[in-house]
Design a protein around this motif. Structure first.
Motif, PDB file in Angstrom:
ATOM      1  N   ASN A   1       0.511  -1.553   0.181  1.00  0.00           N
ATOM      2  CA  ASN A   1      -0.114   0.161   0.179  1.00  0.00           C
ATOM      3  C   ASN A   1       0.412   1.211   0.083  1.00  0.00           C
ATOM      4  O   ASN A   1       0.134   2.265  -0.350  1.00  0.00           O
ATOM      5  N   SER A   2       1.813   0.838   0.086  1.00  0.00           N
ATOM      6  CA  SER A   2       2.347   2.465  -0.069  1.00  0.00           C
ATOM      7  C   SER A   2       4.426   2.388  -0.564  1.00  0.00           C
ATOM      8  O   SER A   2       4.440   1.039   0.157  1.00  0.00           O
ATOM      9  N   PRO A   3       5.297   3.210  -0.296  1.00  0.00           N
ATOM     10  CA  PRO A   3       6.219   2.928  -1.349  1.00  0.00           C
ATOM     11  C   PRO A   3       7.146   2.668   0.190  1.00  0.00           C
ATOM     12  O   PRO A   3       7.835   1.554  -0.044  1.00  0.00           O
TER      13      PRO A   3
ATOM     14  N   ARG B   1      24.126   4.575 -10.886  1.00  0.00           N
ATOM     15  CA  ARG B   1      23.343   6.116 -10.622  1.00  0.00           C
ATOM     16  C   ARG B   1      22.445   5.600 -10.222  1.00  0.00           C
ATOM     17  O   ARG B   1      21.880   6.623  -8.832  1.00  0.00           O
ATOM     18  N   TRP B   2      21.170   5.448 -10.569  1.00  0.00           N
ATOM     19  CA  TRP B   2      20.171   4.865 -10.625  1.00  0.00           C
ATOM     20  C   TRP B   2      20.020   4.707  -8.726  1.00  0.00           C
ATOM     21  O   TRP B   2      18.918   4.610  -8.348  1.00  0.00           O
ATOM     22  N   ILE B   3      20.972   3.885  -8.981  1.00  0.00           N
ATOM     23  CA  ILE B   3      20.280   3.093  -7.389  1.00  0.00           C
ATOM     24  C   ILE B   3      20.780   3.940  -6.726  1.00  0.00           C
ATOM     25  O   ILE B   3      20.041   4.735  -5.285  1.00  0.00           O
ATOM     26  N   ARG B   4      22.183   4.481  -6.217  1.00  0.00           N
ATOM     27  CA  ARG B   4      22.272   5.737  -5.727  1.00  0.00           C
ATOM     28  C   ARG B   4      21.153   7.084  -5.669  1.00  0.00           C
ATOM     29  O   ARG B   4      21.041   7.257  -4.655  1.00  0.00           O
ATOM     30  N   ASP B   5      19.834   6.963  -6.985  1.00  0.00           N
ATOM     31  CA  ASP B   5      19.946   8.621  -6.823  1.00  0.00           C
ATOM     32  C   ASP B   5      18.678   7.886  -6.364  1.00  0.00           C
ATOM     33  O   ASP B   5      17.194   8.548  -6.383  1.00  0.00           O
ATOM     34  N   ASN B   6      18.109   6.775  -5.893  1.00  0.00           N
ATOM     35  CA  ASN B   6      16.622   6.131  -5.879  1.00  0.00           C
ATOM     36  C   ASN B   6      16.303   6.649  -4.483  1.00  0.00           C
ATOM     37  O   ASN B   6      16.957   7.017  -3.553  1.00  0.00           O
TER      38      ASN B   6
ATOM     39  N   LEU C   1       6.576   0.381   3.098  1.00  0.00           N
ATOM     40  CA  LEU C   1       5.784  -0.563   3.263  1.00  0.00           C
ATOM     41  C   LEU C   1       6.375  -1.509   2.059  1.00  0.00           C
ATOM     42  O   LEU C   1       6.999  -2.413   2.244  1.00  0.00           O
ATOM     43  N   LEU C   2       6.382  -1.267   0.957  1.00  0.00           N
ATOM     44  CA  LEU C   2       7.168  -1.940  -0.558  1.00  0.00           C
ATOM     45  C   LEU C   2       8.344  -2.042   0.012  1.00  0.00           C
ATOM     46  O   LEU C   2       8.804  -3.507  -0.049  1.00  0.00           O
ATOM     47  N   ALA C   3       9.184  -1.093   0.422  1.00  0.00           N
ATOM     48  CA  ALA C   3      10.895  -0.673   0.392  1.00  0.00           C
ATOM     49  C   ALA C   3      11.212  -1.935   1.255  1.00  0.00           C
ATOM     50  O   ALA C   3      12.002  -2.248   1.632  1.00  0.00           O
ATOM     51  N   LEU C   4      10.441  -2.489   2.791  1.00  0.00           N
ATOM     52  CA  LEU C   4      10.386  -2.633   4.422  1.00  0.00           C
ATOM     53  C   LEU C   4      10.684  -3.976   3.942  1.00  0.00           C
ATOM     54  O   LEU C   4      11.080  -5.023   4.322  1.00  0.00           O
ATOM     55  N   THR C   5       9.408  -4.560   2.978  1.00  0.00           N
ATOM     56  CA  THR C   5       9.280  -6.187   3.125  1.00  0.00           C
ATOM     57  C   THR C   5       9.433  -6.479   1.736  1.00  0.00           C
ATOM     58  O   THR C   5       9.603  -7.879   1.279  1.00  0.00           O
ATOM     59  N   ARG C   6      10.380  -5.867   1.037  1.00  0.00           N
ATOM     60  CA  ARG C   6      11.150  -6.393  -0.603  1.00  0.00           C
ATOM     61  C   ARG C   6      12.223  -7.068   0.445  1.00  0.00           C
ATOM     62  O   ARG C   6      13.297  -7.267   0.909  1.00  0.00           O
ATOM     63  N   GLU C   7      12.584  -8.497  -0.461  1.00  0.00           N
ATOM     64  CA  GLU C   7      12.861  -9.746  -0.418  1.00  0.00           C
ATOM     65  C   GLU C   7      14.270  -9.669  -0.965  1.00  0.00           C
ATOM     66  O   GLU C   7      15.230  -9.788  -0.136  1.00  0.00           O
ATOM     67  N   THR C   8      14.982  -9.058  -1.272  1.00  0.00           N
ATOM     68  CA  THR C   8      15.937  -9.285  -2.640  1.00  0.00           C
ATOM     69  C   THR C   8      16.805  -7.736  -2.842  1.00  0.00           C
ATOM     70  O   THR C   8      15.419  -6.265  -3.838  1.00  0.00           O
TER      71      THR C   8
END
Ligand code: PBG
Length: 333
Positions: free
Chosen positions: A16-18, A328-333, A20-27
């Motif tokens: 439901n939110s970025p 670069r993309w990972i750093r700027d995320n 929550l998604l980030a917290l439960t991301r598996e890899t």
């Protein structure tokens, strides 16, 4: 354990939110797992874009140093070096010349960057032989074969020279039987007991190497590589190759290419006692770049999704031409 089911359990609650998604991301992808390939020519200042790999270059020594410097600034610290020598012959002897292109670039990069970088050398002969095959060729009438056992001592010599010049890891890619034990005893005999071997263990005979062969000027001048690289249809054979290489002393193993072989990466990861690398090869890079250039896919999302899939499949180490843009993309995320 029994899971609750709908409507008590709703998988969508976690999406439901970025946050929550980030917290439960598996890899997660991280720049530390990226290895960036470099194509180096024995020139001082040289810089030429590879037409089938937009954004990738053949580099002279100084330009390679400049690119390594730029990479370090965005957190990419590991490099896989390919040499494009001036001199080719039927054995590929410039591969073990201590003043050859890779030996020289290793010394220069080491001097400029010390232990801030990890240098991996691709150990093979196809860039160094006049016929473009990965070792000594034995011809019999209209047939030829790669002479496995005659090539092994040359391979060991090449690795010793590169390790002495500063390679942190040697990575044999010729799919020779017994390559890991030949290299291990060569290195140990030269006192290089601390140099690890990253074996290209499951390397398939793939159409996806096409652009690389332009970049490294290494296409076979006759025949193909099906008598030494693996048949794309095979799965068990990959596990056998991995266990053979591990038994011979491989410190890390590799699956190559990556995308058409995600199943193999997962199986190797499940079976391997050592870290697993995957090589996201030139043709895989070229496909995404071509589609992005045409506006057919969202470049950044497609590339990060692709790299993520290789990691999720089980690769600990990702060798990819996308390393710098992805970092670069990972750093700027
Ligand atoms: C052999 C080697 C190849 C690649 C890496 N090492 C080419 C081949 O086997 O023909 C291919 C890498 C790529 O396509 O990005 N030295």
């Amino acid at each position: 354990m029994t899971e609750a089911s709908f409507p008590t359990f709703r998988p969508r609650r976690r999406r439901n939110s970025p946050g929550l998604l980030a917290l439960t991301r598996e890899t997660r992808l991280s720049v530390e797992q990226f290895v960036y390939p470099l194509f180096i020519l024995p020139r001082e200042n040289f810089h030429m874009e590879i037409s089938s790999m937009p954004g990738q270059f053949q580099l002279g020594y100084t330009e390679a140093e400049r690119l390594v410097d730029e990479s370090l600034k965005i957190g990419v610290k590991s490099f896989l070096l390919f040499g494009i020598p001036d001199h080719k012959d039927c054995e590929g002897s410039s591969a073990w010349d201590s003043d050859g292109v890779i030996a020289q670039s290793l010394r220069r990069l080491r001097k400029a960057f010390g232990t801030a970088i990890t240098l991996i050398t691709d150990e093979c002969f196809c860039e160094y032989t006049s016929h473009g095959h990965c070792g000594i060729i034995h011809e019999e009438g209209d047939r030829f074969y790669l002479d496995n056992d005659k090539t092994l001592p040359n391979l060991a010599r090449q690795c010793v020279v590169h390790a002495q010049a500063g390679a942190d890891i040697v990575a044999p890619s010729g799919m020779l039987d017994g390559m890991v034990s030949a290299i291990r005893s060569g290195l140990d005999g030269a006192g290089l007991i601390h140099t690890p071997i990253l074996a290209y263990s499951a390397k398939y005979s793939s159409a996806f190497y096409g652009p690389f062969r332009d970049a490294a000027q290494s296409p076979p001048q006759f025949g193909d590589r099906t008598s030494y690289q693996m048949d794309p249809a095979n799965r068990l054979e990959a596990l056998t190759e991995v266990s053979q290489d591990v038994a011979q002393g491989a410190d890390m193993v590799m699956v190559k290419p990556a995308l058409a072989y995600l199943d193999i990466i997962r199986e190797v990861k499940n079976a391997s006692p050592v870290p697993v690398a995957a090589y996201n090869v030139s043709g895989e890079y070229a496909m995404l770049k071509a589609a992005a250039k045409n506006g057919w896919i969202d470049e950044k999302r497609a590339i990060l999704e692709t790299l993520g899939s290789i990691h999720r499949a089980g690769a600990d180490i990702l060798i990819t031409y996308h390393a710098l843009e992805a970092a670069r993309w990972i750093r700027d995320n």
